[in-house]
Design a protein around this motif. Sequence first.
Motif, PDB file in Angstrom:
ATOM      1  N   THR A 154      51.542  27.446 -66.831  1.00 25.36           N
ATOM      2  CA  THR A 154      51.261  27.267 -65.414  1.00 25.36           C
ATOM      3  C   THR A 154      49.749  27.222 -65.114  1.00 25.36           C
ATOM      4  O   THR A 154      48.943  27.771 -65.857  1.00 25.36           O
ATOM      5  N   LEU A 155      49.428  26.556 -64.024  1.00 30.20           N
ATOM      6  CA  LEU A 155      48.027  26.491 -63.602  1.00 30.20           C
ATOM      7  C   LEU A 155      47.595  27.786 -62.928  1.00 30.20           C
ATOM      8  O   LEU A 155      46.424  28.102 -62.841  1.00 30.20           O
ATOM      9  N   ASP A 156      48.597  28.540 -62.423  1.00 33.74           N
ATOM     10  CA  ASP A 156      48.266  29.770 -61.705  1.00 33.74           C
ATOM     11  C   ASP A 156      48.244  30.938 -62.685  1.00 33.74           C
ATOM     12  O   ASP A 156      49.126  31.786 -62.694  1.00 33.74           O
ATOM     13  N   LEU A 176      53.649  19.770 -63.941  1.00 34.57           N
ATOM     14  CA  LEU A 176      53.851  18.785 -62.891  1.00 34.57           C
ATOM     15  C   LEU A 176      53.247  17.439 -63.268  1.00 34.57           C
ATOM     16  O   LEU A 176      52.448  16.881 -62.538  1.00 34.57           O
TER      17      LEU A 176
ATOM     18  N   ASN B 265      49.192  28.292 -54.168  1.00 36.40           N
ATOM     19  CA  ASN B 265      49.363  28.276 -55.626  1.00 36.40           C
ATOM     20  C   ASN B 265      49.578  26.850 -56.139  1.00 36.40           C
ATOM     21  O   ASN B 265      50.385  26.102 -55.619  1.00 36.40           O
ATOM     22  N   LYS B 266      48.827  26.515 -57.190  1.00 39.17           N
ATOM     23  CA  LYS B 266      48.785  25.129 -57.674  1.00 39.17           C
ATOM     24  C   LYS B 266      50.154  24.611 -58.104  1.00 39.17           C
ATOM     25  O   LYS B 266      50.474  23.446 -57.947  1.00 39.17           O
ATOM     26  N   ASP B 267      50.938  25.485 -58.710  1.00 42.86           N
ATOM     27  CA  ASP B 267      52.219  25.049 -59.252  1.00 42.86           C
ATOM     28  C   ASP B 267      53.388  25.339 -58.315  1.00 42.86           C
ATOM     29  O   ASP B 267      54.506  25.537 -58.761  1.00 42.86           O
ATOM     30  N   PHE B 268      53.126  25.369 -57.013  1.00 44.26           N
ATOM     31  CA  PHE B 268      54.208  25.773 -56.102  1.00 44.26           C
ATOM     32  C   PHE B 268      55.472  24.917 -56.201  1.00 44.26           C
ATOM     33  O   PHE B 268      56.563  25.432 -56.009  1.00 44.26           O
ATOM     34  N   PRO B 269      55.382  23.603 -56.581  1.00 40.40           N
ATOM     35  CA  PRO B 269      56.639  22.857 -56.654  1.00 40.40           C
ATOM     36  C   PRO B 269      57.577  23.322 -57.764  1.00 40.40           C
ATOM     37  O   PRO B 269      58.716  22.875 -57.838  1.00 40.40           O
TER      38      PRO B 269
END
Lengths: 321, 508
Positions: A154-156, A176, B265-269
């Motif tokens: 993940t990016l987070d 993504l 948050n970048k990956d929210f999807p």
Amino acid sequence: MDNDLVVVKKNSTVIPKASRRTELWKRIKKNKFMYLMILPGILYFLIYKYLPMYGLIIAFQDYKPYLGISGSEWVGFDHFKRLFSEPDFWFIFRNTLLLFVLQLVIFFPIPIFLALMLNEVRNQAFKKTVQTIVYIPHFMSWVIIVSICYVILTLDGGVVNGILESLGFQKINFLLSDEWFRPMYILQVIWREAGWGTIIFLAAIAAVDPQLYEAARMDGANRLQQMIHITLPAIKSVIVVLLILKIGDILELGFEHVFLLLNASNRNVAEIFDTYVYTTGLQQGQFSYSTAVGFFKGIVGLILVMFANWLAKKSGEEGVY
Amino acid sequence: MISTKKFLSSVCALSLGLSALAGCSNESASNSTEDGEKSNKPFELSIMATLHTPEIPDERLELLLEEKTNTELDIQWVPDANYIEKVNTAFATGTLPMAVSISAQELGTQFKQAIRDDQFWEIGPYLDEYKNLNKLKPKVIENTKVDGKVYGIYQGRPLSRQGFIFRKDWADKLEISTPTNTDEFYEMARAFTEDDPDGNGKEDTIGLSDRSDLLYGAFKTVSSWFGTPNEWGLKDGKLLPEFMFDEYMDTLDFFRDLHKNGYINKDFPVTSKKDQQSMFKNGTSGIYVGSIGDVQGLYDDATKLNPDLEYDVQNKVEGPHGEFGIWSIPGFGSIMMFPKSAIKSEEELKKTLAFYDKLMTPEMANLLLWGIEGEHYEVKDGAALPDASIREKLDREVRPYLSLEVGEPDTNGRYEGFAAYEIKAKAEELIKDNENYLINNPVVTLDSETYTKNGERLKTIITDATYQYILGQIDKKGFETAVEKWKEQGGDKVIEEYNASYKKLKNN
């Protein structure tokens, strides 16, 4: 003279059908207990594999649960027409095939390599430990594997992107993006299944006659030469059989796995027949349409197996039937 | 062979005769009950209900329920996750029970056809014979209608629980007042990201944490602030989907900016609800948009990690047009429907409805939701306070039965929950306040065959494009292409069908 010969030949080769049938009957009678032993197997296939095929009828109906198979309206090939005229059909077909080709080309040889390498390990304790370790991922569900990957990628706050950043590289959006879906998919498959896949190959290797190796060593063959000229040819037929079976699974790419990886940004490469059936068919209660798609998938698989088998026979192997 | 056949047919005939007789006696029995409650034989009723807990519930409440309503209940508890499968199987095998609960969403798609094929009783005409069922809100009943007829008894849900929860302590520290418009909201998200609200000198916070849910996550609520219609809206007298409105585009740009600047948050999807909530609880993020009733659970967990943490809630956020509005659900979560295959006669239907009428008394409604007073809960300031020390017992004995509730507190007279945490009490008030600003979904009772058949697929096109636009993977043109695709693949038909249905309804 010539004519007579031909007639004689014909008579000797063609056994009348009736007599063949009685011969079979005789054989069955003679070995009736042997045949009785396969009865449970036959019953199993009839009840659990063939009987449910009756349900395929709904692919040609406008099936409604409360009307049942007998009461639903017959629509013929309507659902198949809908499938083939669906604008997304070809891209789903392409995605499915591509993932399958990836599995075949990249994943399939890996357990063979792994088995060959394990076979070369001389220290038995080390070999068993490695085997156990590589088997374990097979028992983890896709949910766990995909979640672990999510946490890492993940990016987070994911580890991989943290390392990339600290090394001065750009962060990569693994989750993504449509470019990273296929590598991620195939790596996860390898991680989970490669170890498990070695079992059959190791068994086949264990069955190779040790005298062959002794003879080869006498002739001065080194380890690599032994592997290439003895082990590989000896397990070739097993490889071919497994390859054919694998091709039969063409469209079984693991619904659960792909569905977990699927998101808005990679749908154009990740949507396969199974996920399509789920969203279009089951979520909306279109049982007939889903069945039709599944049916189509099965037919494609069957054709490919027959083709692979034919090819195997052509090249002198035994095939699966 | 022949004799067995004969035997069978005579058995059939006999049983038919008997059932006819039974039918007669039933009728007379029910007549007498209506006259003066002479017959005390319990009425047998089978129900299929959703189970939200992992365990099969304890029978105690069921026995109490049976005793108080003079009914013999046969409740089939089906886990939430495969409920619809189970209903379909029961449908196919003709084994549906006498009462089946169907969720609002399934009612709109799968079951419309079954209802039209006359598989369920229409109960509209009977409702006013029952003094409690008659209290059900007409506005909500309107939303449960299929082709203008009522087929079920609804289970109520607050119309809109949407708003946002934020870190009050962070806001105080940075001297930000509670946002009342979208600009202030954006500023808060920025400050929570960039101005080190937790004071540890590191850039380790983000403004808003969201999840992979455009509906119950942040997106739809924020879109309401911008004035986007709820699913469908009227433009020059014509119904159009929400994403053809400029306000939807404004919301998209708003999120795109939030995402580009890292305020979300970048990956929210691909973020789950659990991860989203844990970011909010552990001090990674400072804003949570969604159901503000969640504040209690969030607070309970978060204070275990950080006792000094403070939350606050807010519902009203005005968009650039200077008005506040909030999307609403149709006011019910599920409805109880009555299959004709299980309830054969009008008499039986009336008895079944009488049972549900009894469930709507305050006594029964409290029993279903809170359990037994003094054992499972206390009454405090006219509200129910469940005994927190016996959580497991509550989960086993009481909680499952909430899926049998009929109506809502306003109509069945049960206690509301007592909120020990003041912010939770505030949230409950704001939820009520939301009812003054509702944006309704105009197509709830309208009909589109294409949508029923292909709606899920079509929706995916727009959902994907929405995410891709926010992530910056497509531009405005790309989004418009997706809308064109939506139209081509059946969307145009959906528009046409909804408008036709709308006109028909208006003319009636």
